[in-house]
Every structure is written in C-alpha cells, then in structure tokens.
Design a protein around this motif. Sequence first.
Motif, PDB file in Angstrom:
ATOM      1  N   SER A   6       4.402  42.148   7.747  1.00  0.00           N
ATOM      2  CA  SER A   6       5.797  42.044   8.198  1.00  0.00           C
ATOM      3  C   SER A   6       6.470  43.409   8.175  1.00  0.00           C
ATOM      4  O   SER A   6       7.236  43.743   9.087  1.00  0.00           O
ATOM      5  N   GLU A  12      -0.330  40.475   4.727  1.00  0.00           N
ATOM      6  CA  GLU A  12       1.003  40.427   5.306  1.00  0.00           C
ATOM      7  C   GLU A  12       1.344  41.772   5.928  1.00  0.00           C
ATOM      8  O   GLU A  12       1.178  42.815   5.297  1.00  0.00           O
ATOM      9  N   GLN A  45       3.224  24.516  13.963  1.00  0.00           N
ATOM     10  CA  GLN A  45       2.661  25.839  14.185  1.00  0.00           C
ATOM     11  C   GLN A  45       1.148  25.685  14.418  1.00  0.00           C
ATOM     12  O   GLN A  45       0.558  24.691  14.007  1.00  0.00           O
ATOM     13  N   LYS A 104      -4.024  39.251  14.654  1.00  0.00           N
ATOM     14  CA  LYS A 104      -3.360  40.492  14.241  1.00  0.00           C
ATOM     15  C   LYS A 104      -1.894  40.379  14.607  1.00  0.00           C
ATOM     16  O   LYS A 104      -1.547  39.926  15.693  1.00  0.00           O
ATOM     17  N   ASP A 105      -1.011  40.759  13.684  1.00  0.00           N
ATOM     18  CA  ASP A 105       0.443  40.717  13.878  1.00  0.00           C
ATOM     19  C   ASP A 105       0.892  39.310  14.267  1.00  0.00           C
ATOM     20  O   ASP A 105       1.724  39.121  15.153  1.00  0.00           O
ATOM     21  N   TYR A 106       0.331  38.277  13.595  1.00  0.00           N
ATOM     22  CA  TYR A 106       0.576  36.893  13.983  1.00  0.00           C
ATOM     23  C   TYR A 106       1.793  36.368  13.227  1.00  0.00           C
ATOM     24  O   TYR A 106       1.885  36.479  12.009  1.00  0.00           O
ATOM     25  N   PRO A 107       2.788  35.765  13.962  1.00  0.00           N
ATOM     26  CA  PRO A 107       3.992  35.273  13.293  1.00  0.00           C
ATOM     27  C   PRO A 107       3.735  33.951  12.592  1.00  0.00           C
ATOM     28  O   PRO A 107       2.938  33.130  13.017  1.00  0.00           O
ATOM     29  N   ASN A 119      10.620  34.099   8.234  1.00  0.00           N
ATOM     30  CA  ASN A 119       9.631  34.574   9.210  1.00  0.00           C
ATOM     31  C   ASN A 119       8.778  35.674   8.590  1.00  0.00           C
ATOM     32  O   ASN A 119       9.300  36.580   7.943  1.00  0.00           O
ATOM     33  N   PHE A 120       7.456  35.575   8.808  1.00  0.00           N
ATOM     34  CA  PHE A 120       6.504  36.576   8.340  1.00  0.00           C
ATOM     35  C   PHE A 120       5.530  36.897   9.469  1.00  0.00           C
ATOM     36  O   PHE A 120       5.392  36.150  10.437  1.00  0.00           O
ATOM     37  N   TYR A 121       4.830  38.034   9.277  1.00  0.00           N
ATOM     38  CA  TYR A 121       3.750  38.400  10.196  1.00  0.00           C
ATOM     39  C   TYR A 121       2.509  38.676   9.374  1.00  0.00           C
ATOM     40  O   TYR A 121       2.585  39.259   8.290  1.00  0.00           O
ATOM     41  N   ILE A 139       5.526  45.419  11.261  1.00  0.00           N
ATOM     42  CA  ILE A 139       6.224  44.983  12.469  1.00  0.00           C
ATOM     43  C   ILE A 139       7.655  45.507  12.436  1.00  0.00           C
ATOM     44  O   ILE A 139       8.188  45.999  13.445  1.00  0.00           O
ATOM     45  N   ASP A 183      -1.967  39.657   9.464  1.00  0.00           N
ATOM     46  CA  ASP A 183      -3.327  39.828   9.989  1.00  0.00           C
ATOM     47  C   ASP A 183      -4.201  38.861   9.190  1.00  0.00           C
ATOM     48  O   ASP A 183      -4.183  38.895   7.956  1.00  0.00           O
TER      49      ASP A 183
END
Length: 666
Positions: A126, A124, A65, A84-87, A98-100, A129, A102
Amino acid sequence: MNSPDLILPEKLLGILFKSPNATAIYSGEEITILSANEAMLNFWGKDRKVLGKTFIDALPELSGQPFFEILQRVWHSGETYLAKDYPAVLEIDGEFKNFYFDFEYKAIHDENGKIAYILHTAFEVSDRIAAKNLIYEKSKAEEQLTRDLGELNEEYQITNEELLSINSKLENANKELVQFKNKLQHLNHTLTESEDRFRSLVEHSPVAMASLKGIDFEIDVVNDAILEIWGKDRSVVGLPLVKAMPEIEEQNFLNILREVYASGKPFYGKEHKTKLTINGNSVERYLNFVYKPISNSDGTSNAIMIVATDVTDQVNSRETVTEINTRLQIAMDASSLGSTEVELATGIMQSSDVFKRNYGFSPEEEFKYSDLFEAMFPEHRERVKGLVQEAMRTNGIYKTEYPIRWRDGSVHWIEAHGRPRYDENGNPDRMVGMTADITEKKLFDQRKDDFLSIASHELKTPLTILKASIQLLGRLRNEHFTETHIKLIDQSAKSVETMVTLIDELLNMSRMNEDQLQLEKTNFNLYDMLSKSGDHIRMEGKYDIIIKGDQNLSVYADENRIDQVVINFINNAVKYASQSKEIHIKIEELKDRIKISVQDFGEGIDAKIQPHLFDRYYRADHSGKSYSGLGLGLYICSEIIKKHDGEIGVESTLGEGSTFWFTLPV
C-alpha cells in the motif's frame, strides 16, 4: 533442503512461520484455512480462531471480492496465481480499509501429483502505491511550476529590455522626460505586480520552494512546504541561510550554492542525504532539489531559486524492498536454491551463484543452457527436454530430478523446476528455473535402504541361531542334561542378547526421530558411575578397565544415558581393538566442561573415515574385517550428548589406538 541433523522439520516450520513475510496454507475446495502465521493474521485483522474455518466463513468481508474464486481456480487447475499491486478491502478493528498487495497462490502437490494444499504468501505494498501516486501528483505540480517560471522569466526579460530602452531615450532627449517618467511608473508598477505574483506563486506552490538573495544567500521568499522540510517557521525570512540553518554548515550545500551563484549554472540534486535539526532533534531526510540561478540583465546572478521534493519515504521504501530481496536471496542461498532465467532463442542464462555451484561452476564463470544438458546424464536429457517443451506448451510448471556429473568427475543429484515466460505475442521466449542440490538426500535414501537390508540381515542371523538352538533342545529334552544343553542354552541367550541390543538401537532411533528421547537428569558421582560401567567386560577377566581422574566429581545429567554412551565406547574398544588388553577411562575437569575419554591401544582408525563415525547408519569395515551391527550405536551416543548440550568426538592414529571422548557442561 533442510538437514535434519541440524534442525528438525517441525522446528524449521515453526521458525519459518515466525517470518515477517505473510504466509497461510489452505486445503480443499471450500478453501479451509489450515495455518497462518502472525503476519498474515495481522493483514486480515484476525486472531488464530480463524484456523480450521473456510475462507468465506473466516473472512466474510472478502465476499464479493475475487480472492475466493481465484483460490478455487488454483485448487482445480493447480496453476500458480501471481498478483502485483492488487487491491483488497479488509475489516481492521471493525473498520473497512483499502489495501494493496503482491501475493501468490501456489498449489502444493502430494507424492501422487494430487493437489494437497495451497500456499499463500503476500506482501503489503500500500505504501508503494501511495508513493507512486504522490510522485505523480508532485510531477504534475513541478511541470506547472516550470511553465510558470518560464513565463515569469520572459516577463523579467521584457521588463529589462523596456527599462534599457527608456534609459536610452532619457539620455538622448530630456523632452521625453515626462513620457519616460510615466512609462517608468508603469513599468515599476508592472515589476511590483510581477514580484507580487512571483511571491504568491512561490508561497502557494504545492512544491517546496524558496528564493535566496545575494552572496550571503539571505532567505527572501519561502512557502510552507519548504519550511516543513527545513523544520523552521517564517522567522527565518531575512536571515542568511547559514544562520537560519547552522546544521548545513558541515554539509556540502553552501559550496554548491556558491558554485551556482558564481557560474550561473543550475544544480540538480537527486536523493541527496540531508541532516536537519527539527524541534531540537537531528533527523535524516532524502531530497530531490534544483538550485536555479536568477540573473540580472548583465547575466550576473543576484538570487537563487530552490525547488525541493522530500523523497525520504520513497528511498526508505526502495531500501525496504531491497532488504526484502536481500533476505530472500539469503534464504535461497541458505537453502542452496539456485535461480536462473534462460533466453530460449540464444541459450544465454542469467544465473545466481548458487545455481552455478549446483552444476560445479564458479560464480564468475559463464554458464550456458548447453552446459546444463552437457552435465546431465545422457539418458535423462530427452526426458527433461520433453518436460520443458510440455511446460511451454501448457504454460505449466515442470518439476524433475536427474543426476549430473561435474567436470571433476563427481556425481550429484539435482532437483529442478521451472516455468516459461512469454513475449507480447504470446510466444515463449524465456524459462525461469530453480534448482537444488539433493545429493545428500539421495545418499541418505540410499543409506536408509542399505540400513533396512542390514537390519533385516542382522536380526535374521541371531533369530536363525535361536530357532535352531531351540529345535535342538526340543530333540534333546528327554535326554540327560549334558554340555550340549549348556552350549545350546548359552548360544540361545547370546542370540537373544544380540536381538535385544539391535531392537534397543531401533527403539532409541525411533524416539530420536520423533524427538521423544527424554532425559531424567540428577546429580551423581561420575567416578562411581564409571566404576560400574563395563562390569560385563570385567567379569570375563580378559580386559583391565582403568579409571583415572577426580573421584569426587559430580555432574547433573541423565546417569543411565551417560552410562549407555560409556558402555558403547567400551564395547567398541573390545570389538575393534580386541588385542588391547587395557582400556583407560579418563576424567578431566576443563574450564566450564567435564571431559570423559575411553582409550584403547588397538590398530587405530583411518583418518578418512573418522568424520563419518557418528553418522546415522554408518558401518565401516575395520582394517578389512566385517562386524555385525546396524551402524546406529555411535550416532545414538552423539544424539544423547547433544541433548546434554555437550560435544563428542574421536582421536585416533593408525597403529597406536583410539580415544573416544565426550564433554558435559558443568
């Protein structure tokens, strides 16, 4: 800025690292993890064993990653990376999930401008999203439902028109009765099919739907989605709505339904707060809903269609974000950080209240870019403009300090940093900036410099006297012992005593700065301790020290430290009120405290300087006279009393004398 008098930096750092905001600090090209708070360790699914490890060794699941490469770019370039909103894929309890997020990777420079650390903060998102995806899916379902409802309504209209035509023909010609009956059967069959299709459409719709029939709003058709929102089962079908859901009677829904039924106009509710009874418990939900009337051929309503969406999670998420922003604003206000965004073309600034106050403006006043440079000292304007231009040219961050003059004439110091923002063509059109009022820091630095100068002077004076006395004693060593010898020895002893006092103050100051001022508390008789304090003054025979109060009162405290405070008060009374031949020490037992006061009857202290007497390094001329000392005595006294959870203060009136006091808890 943090005030070290109120909270030490180490304690502040400990408090900040208990923040729910995930924070970590890295260093070095290998991105070594120096620190991470509990929130960040929870994100990673790790414990504190990762501290001291490299990023790759501590988080091998992130290999492949882009995070490590981004951190290395930040380390080499010094440029902050915002996402922002980064997986991200993380291993939690042995399972990859899986997480999202900022997050921000911010390079921290040392005093030489070299990158020393990388500050990593993350939130976080997630749930956000997931909420977006859910809203998108529900939106598509609502669009399809709207189209199906339109087609269904057209079928109803066509059916009604055909029925009217058949009725007209029946009245005009009995001969067409057979044909009419056949057509009527066909139409009834079509209507039944339409109703079945309508019920099937409602019951299988992914969107919560229901149909209420008649003025009593009898529940006619429902699907599982709306039953889940209501917290009911299919036993409510056929019941009036108010009997199926008695909890809505005290809310406004029935009035809205009656208005829709009577007027034939739909009602759209957005994020409507609703109280429902589910499994015997009252719960709050937020709903988007539509009440759509279904009309007869004459235009009167015979039913109401309900379409609803539960948006509780979205509302709670938004309120959470709002709360986080509020906390951030509170933190910025508490640290006196002001923020602004400048439109470079117009000079219009959108500034926070703290930003305006940093420049001497009230929150309701307009503050323009030109006002900022007008407040700045002229010799700093071109330098600051140059830094801003360079930041716009390089997409970098400028950071600087400069003095300003408020409109009331007072001088303040500002620490400022900012970064440009760019339009869709890549041209800088805005500048985002942060400021802090560092006037107190500048004044402290100045006082510290003054203190070093004073300390050098104060230590040099007795040392010079001591050196001269020893030299003279050396010249007289072969002569008979005379008054001159006695005078030189006394002078040397006094100089040594002065130096010891100054050095003790410096050592005490050093211990307090390192939070190493330890207390050794015991129970002791307060009157006995005070009777011994100031014996060096009593022996001179010039002053009477009079003690008043309970002679049997005991306290639990560090006796030597409390004696140190009292002796300092007595010495000050002799030093600054030498004409006062009596010094009164008073013991008072209050509700939950014991108060000790030292009173002189000298010239008193000006009210303007009383608030500063316990400040570090403060040395004020007293009635136009200059006295020796480092300005630490009363400051050290205040720190000792604070260590005892007590209070300290002074009361003084010019021409009447002064009373220095402190309290100790019982």
